[in-house]
Design a protein around this motif. Structure first.
Motif, PDB file in Angstrom:
ATOM      1  N   ARG A  53       0.834  -1.206   0.000  1.00  0.00           N
ATOM      2  CA  ARG A  53       0.000   0.000   0.000  1.00  0.00           C
ATOM      3  C   ARG A  53       0.871   1.259   0.000  1.00  0.00           C
ATOM      4  NH1 ARG A  53      -4.728  -1.228  -2.089  1.00  0.00           N
ATOM      5  NH2 ARG A  53      -6.232  -2.193  -0.690  1.00  0.00           N
ATOM      6  N   LEU A  54       1.902   1.267   0.844  1.00  0.00           N
ATOM      7  CA  LEU A  54       2.766   2.451   0.904  1.00  0.00           C
ATOM      8  C   LEU A  54       3.404   2.726  -0.452  1.00  0.00           C
ATOM      9  CD1 LEU A  54       4.584   2.129   4.374  1.00  0.00           C
ATOM     10  CD2 LEU A  54       2.559   3.485   3.785  1.00  0.00           C
ATOM     11  N   GLY A  55       3.699   1.653  -1.173  1.00  0.00           N
ATOM     12  CA  GLY A  55       4.295   1.800  -2.497  1.00  0.00           C
ATOM     13  C   GLY A  55       3.344   2.427  -3.512  1.00  0.00           C
ATOM     14  N   GLN A  56       2.060   2.436  -3.195  1.00  0.00           N
ATOM     15  CA  GLN A  56       1.062   3.037  -4.097  1.00  0.00           C
ATOM     16  C   GLN A  56       0.845   4.526  -3.814  1.00  0.00           C
ATOM     17  OE1 GLN A  56      -2.182   0.399  -2.982  1.00  0.00           O
ATOM     18  NE2 GLN A  56      -1.933  -0.841  -4.824  1.00  0.00           N
ATOM     19  N   ILE A  57       1.491   5.022  -2.761  1.00  0.00           N
ATOM     20  CA  ILE A  57       1.218   6.392  -2.302  1.00  0.00           C
ATOM     21  C   ILE A  57       2.378   7.312  -2.677  1.00  0.00           C
ATOM     22  CG2 ILE A  57       0.745   7.845  -0.293  1.00  0.00           C
ATOM     23  CD1 ILE A  57      -0.290   5.277   1.112  1.00  0.00           C
ATOM     24  N   GLY A  58       2.073   8.317  -3.468  1.00  0.00           N
ATOM     25  CA  GLY A  58       3.106   9.248  -3.906  1.00  0.00           C
ATOM     26  C   GLY A  58       3.877   9.862  -2.758  1.00  0.00           C
ATOM     27  N   MET A  59       3.209  10.207  -1.688  1.00  0.00           N
ATOM     28  CA  MET A  59       3.873  10.824  -0.544  1.00  0.00           C
ATOM     29  C   MET A  59       4.561   9.806   0.351  1.00  0.00           C
ATOM     30  SD  MET A  59       1.141  13.874   0.358  1.00  0.00           S
ATOM     31  CE  MET A  59       2.249  14.750   1.428  1.00  0.00           C
ATOM     32  N   GLY A  60       4.353   8.533   0.083  1.00  0.00           N
ATOM     33  CA  GLY A  60       5.121   7.487   0.751  1.00  0.00           C
ATOM     34  C   GLY A  60       4.779   7.233   2.205  1.00  0.00           C
ATOM     35  N   ARG A  61       3.678   7.758   2.673  1.00  0.00           N
ATOM     36  CA  ARG A  61       3.294   7.511   4.073  1.00  0.00           C
ATOM     37  C   ARG A  61       1.806   7.253   4.170  1.00  0.00           C
ATOM     38  NH1 ARG A  61       0.310  11.507   6.557  1.00  0.00           N
ATOM     39  NH2 ARG A  61       0.434  13.635   5.720  1.00  0.00           N
ATOM     40  N   ILE A  62       1.437   6.528   5.226  1.00  0.00           N
ATOM     41  CA  ILE A  62       0.022   6.324   5.510  1.00  0.00           C
ATOM     42  C   ILE A  62      -0.554   7.638   6.032  1.00  0.00           C
ATOM     43  CG2 ILE A  62       0.408   5.547   7.904  1.00  0.00           C
ATOM     44  CD1 ILE A  62      -1.858   3.474   7.430  1.00  0.00           C
ATOM     45  N   GLY A  63      -1.817   7.876   5.740  1.00  0.00           N
ATOM     46  CA  GLY A  63      -2.459   9.098   6.211  1.00  0.00           C
ATOM     47  C   GLY A  63      -2.937   8.956   7.640  1.00  0.00           C
ATOM     48  N   ALA A  64      -3.099  10.084   8.306  1.00  0.00           N
ATOM     49  CA  ALA A  64      -3.664  10.104   9.655  1.00  0.00           C
ATOM     50  C   ALA A  64      -5.124  10.539   9.575  1.00  0.00           C
ATOM     51  CB  ALA A  64      -2.883  11.086  10.525  1.00  0.00           C
ATOM     52  N   PRO A  65      -5.934  10.090  10.517  1.00  0.00           N
ATOM     53  CA  PRO A  65      -7.344  10.514  10.506  1.00  0.00           C
ATOM     54  C   PRO A  65      -7.508  12.034  10.438  1.00  0.00           C
ATOM     55  CG  PRO A  65      -7.080   8.687  12.024  1.00  0.00           C
ATOM     56  CD  PRO A  65      -5.695   9.045  11.559  1.00  0.00           C
ATOM     57  N   VAL A  66      -6.605  12.757  11.084  1.00  0.00           N
ATOM     58  CA  VAL A  66      -6.760  14.217  11.073  1.00  0.00           C
ATOM     59  C   VAL A  66      -6.523  14.798   9.675  1.00  0.00           C
ATOM     60  CG1 VAL A  66      -4.361  14.821  11.669  1.00  0.00           C
ATOM     61  CG2 VAL A  66      -6.246  16.309  12.409  1.00  0.00           C
ATOM     62  N   ASP A  67      -5.768  14.100   8.842  1.00  0.00           N
ATOM     63  CA  ASP A  67      -5.603  14.560   7.459  1.00  0.00           C
ATOM     64  C   ASP A  67      -6.972  14.614   6.764  1.00  0.00           C
ATOM     65  OD1 ASP A  67      -2.768  14.794   7.453  1.00  0.00           O
ATOM     66  OD2 ASP A  67      -2.583  12.619   7.175  1.00  0.00           O
ATOM     67  N   VAL A  68      -7.793  13.614   7.027  1.00  0.00           N
ATOM     68  CA  VAL A  68      -9.142  13.574   6.448  1.00  0.00           C
ATOM     69  C   VAL A  68     -10.034  14.618   7.123  1.00  0.00           C
ATOM     70  CG1 VAL A  68     -11.132  12.113   5.945  1.00  0.00           C
ATOM     71  CG2 VAL A  68      -8.834  11.116   5.972  1.00  0.00           C
ATOM     72  N   ALA A  69      -9.880  14.731   8.431  1.00  0.00           N
ATOM     73  CA  ALA A  69     -10.719  15.680   9.179  1.00  0.00           C
ATOM     74  C   ALA A  69     -10.512  17.112   8.695  1.00  0.00           C
ATOM     75  CB  ALA A  69     -10.420  15.568  10.669  1.00  0.00           C
ATOM     76  N   ARG A  70      -9.291  17.440   8.299  1.00  0.00           N
ATOM     77  CA  ARG A  70      -9.030  18.809   7.817  1.00  0.00           C
ATOM     78  C   ARG A  70      -9.794  19.087   6.527  1.00  0.00           C
ATOM     79  NH1 ARG A  70      -2.920  17.829   9.355  1.00  0.00           N
ATOM     80  NH2 ARG A  70      -2.936  18.644  11.481  1.00  0.00           N
ATOM     81  N   ALA A  71      -9.910  18.091   5.666  1.00  0.00           N
ATOM     82  CA  ALA A  71     -10.705  18.261   4.451  1.00  0.00           C
ATOM     83  C   ALA A  71     -12.185  18.407   4.801  1.00  0.00           C
ATOM     84  CB  ALA A  71     -10.496  17.066   3.521  1.00  0.00           C
ATOM     85  N   VAL A  72     -12.622  17.638   5.793  1.00  0.00           N
ATOM     86  CA  VAL A  72     -14.011  17.743   6.251  1.00  0.00           C
ATOM     87  C   VAL A  72     -14.269  19.125   6.834  1.00  0.00           C
ATOM     88  CG1 VAL A  72     -15.639  16.894   8.001  1.00  0.00           C
ATOM     89  CG2 VAL A  72     -14.344  15.273   6.594  1.00  0.00           C
ATOM     90  N   LEU A  73     -13.327  19.631   7.594  1.00  0.00           N
ATOM     91  CA  LEU A  73     -13.476  20.982   8.162  1.00  0.00           C
ATOM     92  C   LEU A  73     -13.633  22.016   7.054  1.00  0.00           C
ATOM     93  CD1 LEU A  73     -13.371  23.011  10.539  1.00  0.00           C
ATOM     94  CD2 LEU A  73     -10.874  22.986  10.321  1.00  0.00           C
TER      95      LEU A  73
END
Lengths: 250, 82
Positions: free
Chosen positions: A207-227
């Motif tokens: 999965r990490l290899g599929q991510i351009g930024m090379g890291r797993i996301g944190a829930p707060v990353d999603v929450a900021r978009a929701v905000l």
């Protein structure tokens, strides 16, 4: 005026006691928003709501029950109406992830995943829209997934359920725009939650290899978009699917 | 006519866009051209605002006449005789 100031507003987060939902509840409460959170069971839910109230000085409500059961959903909105007489934001987040290879998909699995992820989202969208249209304003944020956008081997049913969320987002956005209600979707990528906790080391690396930024996301990353979508920063944004995936491609 | 009965009648007249002296008591959903699905949702919103109540989906789907609307608002605590 600070467009991120949500003081006096009311948000409801389904599946709001843990993971991405909890991160959304925390972030919205941190910006002054009164919060109702839903969890499937009452265990710990009232404590979670009390924690938000204590830390952020907002009013809270704990609403236990299964989003997949329409008869359980409507009373939540009656409770919100009785307490606040308004609903400004719905984070339509509750969901389940159950993998299944084609050929090994049981009817029960289809029911569980579609009932929660698709039917439950529709029940909540409809009830929330009723409260929002009477006020002529509101923001509905549906939680889909990169898997609903791109598909993923081994997740046909989950992909179908999350694609349904995108379809309902587009349709409801068109119907509700004249009534002042915005409807958008957020499509997280690989996020560190209970849903992916048991994925295994090899699959995790893949999965990490599929991510351009090379890291797993944190829930707060999603929450900021929701905000963003909940706030007045997005008053002219509706009918969109916002990817939050660090450049992931499946 | 009592004030709450008047409120209900006014909600019908406003949502359906009919004359103030229209016989709303005889109206049924889709029984007149003015009462279509779009007007129905406007009617629901009007009734909710008039009485500060929130109707259930079952109420929304079941409100097929003025008489049933009257029964529904009473069930939501409105004293229609007041």
């Amino acid at each position: 005026m600070n467009p991120l100031d949500l003081a006096g507003r009311v948000a409801f987060v389904t599946g709001g006691s843990r993971g991405i939902g909890w991160a959304c509840a925390e972030l919205l409460a941190g910006h002054g928003c009164n919060i109702a959170i839903n969890g499937r069971t009452e265990t710990g839910l009232a404590e979670r709501a009390a924690d938000l109230a204590q830390r952020f000085g907002v009013e809270t409500l704990a609403l236990a029950g299964d989003v997949a059961r329409a008869a359980e959903v409507e009373p939540w909105y009656q409770a919100i109406f009785r307490k606040w007489r308004r609903l400004d934001v719905l984070v339509n987040n509750a969901g389940v992830l159950e993998p299944g290879l084609v050929g090994m998909i049981s009817a029960d699995l289809v029911d569980r995943v579609i009932d929660t992820n698709a039917k439950g989202a529709i029940y909540n969208l409809q009830a929330a829209a009723r409260l929002m249209t009477r006020a002529g304003r509101g923001s509905i944020i549906n939680m889909t997934s990169i898997i609903g956008v791109e598909g993923d081997a081994g997740n046909t049913v989950y992909a179908a359920s999350k694609a349904a969320v995108i379809g309902m987002t587009y349709a409801a956005a068109k119907e509700l725009a004249p009534k002042g209600v915005r409807v958008n979707a957020v499509a997280p990528g690989y996020i560190e939650t209970d849903l992916v906790a048991g994925i295994g080391a090899d699959a995790h690396e893949r999965r990490l290899g599929q991510i351009g930024m090379g890291r797993i996301g944190a829930p707060v990353d999603v929450a900021r978009a929701v905000l963003f979508l909940a706030s007045d920063l997005s008053t002219y944004v509706t009918g969109q699917v916002l990817g939050v995936d660090g450049g992931m491609r499946i | 006519m009592m004030p709450n009965e008047r409120k209900l009648r006014d909600a019908f007249i406003a949502a359906l866009g009919v004359a103030p002296d229209a016989a709303v008591e005889t109206f049924t959903y889709r029984g007149i051209k003015e009462w279509d699905s779009v007007a129905h949702m406007q009617l629901i919103a009007g009734i909710e605002a008039a009485f500060d109540i929130m109707l259930d989906t079952a109420d929304v789907l079941g409100m097929s006449s003025y008489a049933i609307a009257r029964t529904i608002v009473v069930r939501h605590g409105v004293d229609i005789e007041a």
